[in-house]
Design a protein around this motif. Structure first.
Motif, PDB file in Angstrom:
ATOM      1  N   ARG A  66     -11.078 -13.555   0.928  1.00 34.48           N
ATOM      2  CA  ARG A  66      -9.854 -12.752   1.036  1.00 34.48           C
ATOM      3  C   ARG A  66      -8.687 -13.428   0.329  1.00 34.48           C
ATOM      4  N   THR A  87      -9.168 -13.184  -3.377  1.00 34.71           N
ATOM      5  CA  THR A  87      -8.847 -11.826  -3.838  1.00 34.71           C
ATOM      6  C   THR A  87      -7.334 -11.652  -3.948  1.00 34.71           C
ATOM      7  N   ASP A  88      -6.600 -12.137  -2.964  1.00 36.67           N
ATOM      8  CA  ASP A  88      -5.134 -12.058  -3.021  1.00 36.67           C
ATOM      9  C   ASP A  88      -4.601 -12.782  -4.245  1.00 36.67           C
ATOM     10  N   ARG A 125      -5.346 -10.828  -7.476  1.00 33.86           N
ATOM     11  CA  ARG A 125      -4.485  -9.658  -7.606  1.00 33.86           C
ATOM     12  C   ARG A 125      -3.058 -10.041  -7.983  1.00 33.86           C
ATOM     13  N   LEU A 132      -7.789  -0.689  -6.074  1.00 37.70           N
ATOM     14  CA  LEU A 132      -7.957  -2.020  -5.495  1.00 37.70           C
ATOM     15  C   LEU A 132      -7.444  -2.074  -4.054  1.00 37.70           C
ATOM     16  N   ASP A 133      -6.318  -1.414  -3.808  1.00 34.93           N
ATOM     17  CA  ASP A 133      -5.781  -1.375  -2.442  1.00 34.93           C
ATOM     18  C   ASP A 133      -6.769  -0.692  -1.499  1.00 34.93           C
ATOM     19  N   ARG A 145      -9.776  -2.915  -0.862  1.00 36.18           N
ATOM     20  CA  ARG A 145      -9.381  -3.977   0.076  1.00 36.18           C
ATOM     21  C   ARG A 145      -9.387  -3.443   1.514  1.00 36.18           C
ATOM     22  N   THR A 146      -8.840  -2.253   1.700  1.00 36.32           N
ATOM     23  CA  THR A 146      -8.807  -1.636   3.027  1.00 36.32           C
ATOM     24  C   THR A 146     -10.224  -1.396   3.536  1.00 36.32           C
ATOM     25  N   LEU A 155     -13.000  -2.921   2.637  1.00 30.04           N
ATOM     26  CA  LEU A 155     -13.651  -4.200   2.933  1.00 30.04           C
ATOM     27  C   LEU A 155     -13.128  -4.807   4.223  1.00 30.04           C
ATOM     28  N   ASP A 156     -11.823  -4.687   4.461  1.00 30.49           N
ATOM     29  CA  ASP A 156     -11.247  -5.216   5.697  1.00 30.49           C
ATOM     30  C   ASP A 156     -11.792  -4.514   6.931  1.00 30.49           C
ATOM     31  N   ARG A 215     -19.292  -7.450   5.457  1.00 24.18           N
ATOM     32  CA  ARG A 215     -18.292  -7.853   4.465  1.00 24.18           C
ATOM     33  C   ARG A 215     -18.701  -9.162   3.793  1.00 24.18           C
ATOM     34  N   LEU A 250     -19.428  -9.496  -0.172  1.00 22.94           N
ATOM     35  CA  LEU A 250     -18.642 -10.392  -1.027  1.00 22.94           C
ATOM     36  C   LEU A 250     -19.527 -11.417  -1.732  1.00 22.94           C
TER      37      LEU A 250
END
Length: 187
Positions: free
Chosen positions: A89, A92-93, A96, A126-127, A130-131, A133-134, A141, A145
């Protein structure tokens, strides 16, 4: 007690016990977990980020988050997979947040640069990913990944998270089905 504050006695203790102790505030137990898994986590982050320096920073940030959130860990025996999820995570942040790499000299005026509307769509995709996957269960997950981001084989994932390759296939199938279903509007 040794110079490290007695951690040598903890070196032989299983991850689950160390994670439970660390969740109760035992810094020595957490230190052993960090020492035991940091090499793998740095390699994992380096593979995701392509930079050892970024990977070091990412893992450090991830371990700070892990220390704070240890009481939330549901399966202490799978602490390494949990660490990996946090690192993924954070990586990924970082990816981005990276600015474009190409210099202006390398870009032709009407080359492949996306138009603003295309960039907005890509950002929204992408958003949404991300949602999605979260919202996946942690085991799905992590498998997703490791396979889709890191390129691990089924056997490598199975060894990493301590399950059979058949279990990995099932988790990946469920994760992929959820991602596919939830991302339909972007196809």
């Amino acid at each position: 007690m040794d110079r490290r504050g007695g951690t040598d006695r903890l070196d032989a203790v299983e991850d689950g016990i160390l994670a439970r102790r660390a969740a109760d505030g035992d810094e020595r137990a957490f230190t052993v977990l960090v020492r035991r898994h940091s090499g793998y986590l740095i390699a994992f982050a380096t593979r995701l980020l392509g930079s050892r320096a970024d990977a070091d920073d990412c893992v450090q940030e991830s371990l700070i988050v892990a220390w704070r959130r240890l009481p939330e860990l549901r399966d202490p025996d799978r602490v390494r997979a949990w660490f990996s999820t946090i690192v993924a995570r954070k990586a990924t942040d970082r990816l981005r947040a990276r600015p474009p790499v190409a210099s202006l000299d390398d870009v032709e005026p009407e080359a492949t640069s996306p138009r603003p509307d295309e960039a907005a769509v890509a950002s929204s995709q992408l958003d949404m990913l991300r949602t999605v996957l979260d919202e996946l269960p942690a085991d799905q997950r992590t498998a997703w990944l490791l396979r889709e981001v890191s390129g691990y084989s089924y056997d490598e994932i199975a060894r990493e998270i301590g399950v059979s390759a058949t279990v990995v296939r099932g988790r990946l199938a469920r994760a992929r089905a959820t991602v596919f279903e939830r991302m339909q509007e972007w196809r």
